[in-house]
Design a protein around this motif. Structure first.
Motif, short mmCIF file in Angstrom:
data_model
loop_
_atom_site.label_atom_id
_atom_site.label_comp_id
_atom_site.label_asym_id
_atom_site.label_seq_id
_atom_site.Cartn_x
_atom_site.Cartn_y
_atom_site.Cartn_z
N GLY A 34 0.83 -1.20 0.00
CA GLY A 34 0.00 0.00 0.00
C GLY A 34 0.86 1.24 0.00
O GLY A 34 2.05 1.19 0.31
N ASN A 35 0.26 2.36 -0.36
CA ASN A 35 0.99 3.62 -0.37
C ASN A 35 1.26 4.11 1.05
O ASN A 35 0.69 3.59 2.03
CB ASN A 35 0.20 4.67 -1.15
CG ASN A 35 0.13 4.35 -2.64
OD1 ASN A 35 1.10 3.87 -3.22
ND2 ASN A 35 -1.01 4.60 -3.24
N ALA A 38 -1.40 4.30 4.11
CA ALA A 38 -2.51 3.37 3.85
C ALA A 38 -2.94 2.62 5.09
O ALA A 38 -4.08 2.14 5.17
CB ALA A 38 -2.12 2.38 2.75
N VAL A 206 -3.40 -5.84 -0.54
CA VAL A 206 -3.22 -4.43 -0.85
C VAL A 206 -4.24 -3.65 -0.03
O VAL A 206 -5.44 -3.97 -0.04
CB VAL A 206 -3.45 -4.14 -2.34
CG1 VAL A 206 -3.32 -2.64 -2.63
CG2 VAL A 206 -2.45 -4.93 -3.19
N GLU A 208 -5.77 0.23 1.11
CA GLU A 208 -5.92 1.65 0.81
C GLU A 208 -6.85 2.26 1.84
O GLU A 208 -7.89 1.68 2.16
CB GLU A 208 -6.50 1.85 -0.60
CG GLU A 208 -5.60 1.39 -1.74
CD GLU A 208 -6.25 1.57 -3.09
OE1 GLU A 208 -7.38 2.10 -3.15
OE2 GLU A 208 -5.62 1.19 -4.10
N ASN A 209 -6.42 3.39 2.38
CA ASN A 209 -7.24 4.10 3.37
C ASN A 209 -7.71 3.19 4.50
O ASN A 209 -8.85 3.28 4.95
CB ASN A 209 -8.45 4.76 2.69
CG ASN A 209 -8.05 5.77 1.64
OD1 ASN A 209 -7.15 6.59 1.87
ND2 ASN A 209 -8.69 5.73 0.49
N ALA A 230 -0.11 0.61 -10.03
CA ALA A 230 0.02 1.40 -8.80
C ALA A 230 1.32 1.15 -8.05
O ALA A 230 1.88 2.07 -7.42
CB ALA A 230 -1.16 1.12 -7.87
N TYR A 231 1.83 -0.09 -8.10
CA TYR A 231 2.93 -0.45 -7.19
C TYR A 231 4.16 -1.05 -7.88
O TYR A 231 5.21 -1.11 -7.25
CB TYR A 231 2.44 -1.46 -6.14
CG TYR A 231 1.26 -0.95 -5.37
CD1 TYR A 231 1.38 0.09 -4.46
CD2 TYR A 231 -0.01 -1.50 -5.59
CE1 TYR A 231 0.28 0.57 -3.77
CE2 TYR A 231 -1.11 -1.02 -4.90
CZ TYR A 231 -0.96 0.01 -4.00
OH TYR A 231 -2.05 0.49 -3.32
#
Length: 235
Positions: A34-35, A38, A206, A208-209, A230-231
């Motif tokens: 994840g970013n 995340a 994965v 997100e948020n 994305a990754y």
């Protein structure tokens, strides 16, 4: 082995994890991708008892550890290597490793585990009398993982072990992760470097948020267009 069910974590008014669920089976390496922001580090901190969840549950080997203190969780064999290495810079390599055995009463067993680390990581053996703060970044990461191994993990939580390291050193760290797993230790691996993580992982999630948006076998995630874009740098 590890089962997270509907986990919620708040930082004040910030809802950091939102009903997160994931599992790690015995013998697995599971990557958590994840970013930044995340919720990856928050997940590991909740599992290891550093953060108190506001909802959901965490089970380790069938026992509910959701509200157990960190030292009891560690004593169960669930050991967290946090982001940033955090070695004791004024202590020698050997003294850092000795501190990994702080929950182990049998001194002979501590010595045996340290020798196992030296066998696994000969560079640390060469530097056993060197202060931790004088090691390179890669050597400090190896020391942090080695110290965790002295604790005796059945499940190892690794938070960004490749951060700030050169590509060749990243490869060495991931080789170490694979070797630890091959000897029977399960691993939950948080990594920004999704390419490296998915090479050693069996499965991945994965997030997100603060919520899981995708999961599956590592090979499948490597080919998933959303993950690639994305990754994995679009390659």
């Amino acid at each position: 082995m590890l089962e997270i069910r509907g986990l919620d974590v708040h930082y004040g008014g910030v809802h950091a994890l939102r009903g997160l669920s994931l599992t790690v089976a015995a013998g697995e390496v599971v990557a958590l991708l994840g970013n930044n922001g995340a919720g990856k580090t928050t997940t590991l901190s909740a599992v290891s008892g550093l953060l108190r969840p506001s909802g959901g549950s965490i089970l380790f080997e069938g026992a509910d550890i959701t509200r157990e203190p960190p030292h009891r969780i560690t004593a169960r064999g669930l050991v967290h290597v946090p982001e940033g290495r955090r070695v004791f810079s004024a202590l020698t390599v050997h003294e850092n490793l000795q501190l990994g055995g702080y929950l182990v009463r049998d001194q002979a067993e501590i010595r045996r585990r340290i020798e196992r680390v030296y066998d696994l990581l000969p560079r640390l053996a060469e530097r056993r009398r060197q202060r931790g703060g004088t090691l390179s970044g890669g050597e400090q990461q190896m020391l942090a993982i080695g110290r965790a191994l002295v604790t005796g993990p059945r499940l190892l939580l690794l938070d960004e072990p490749s951060m700030g390291l050169a590509p060749l050193v990243v490869a060495s760290v991931m080789e170490l992760v694979a070797g630890i797993n091959a000897e029977g230790t399960s691993v939950l691996l948080v990594e920004q470097n999704a390419v490296a993580a998915l090479r050693v992982a069996h499965r991945g999630y994965v997030i997100e948020n603060g919520a899981c948006v995708l999961d599956g076998p590592a090979a499948g995630l490597r080919e998933d267009a959303r993950v690639v874009e994305a990754y994995l740098g679009g390659v």
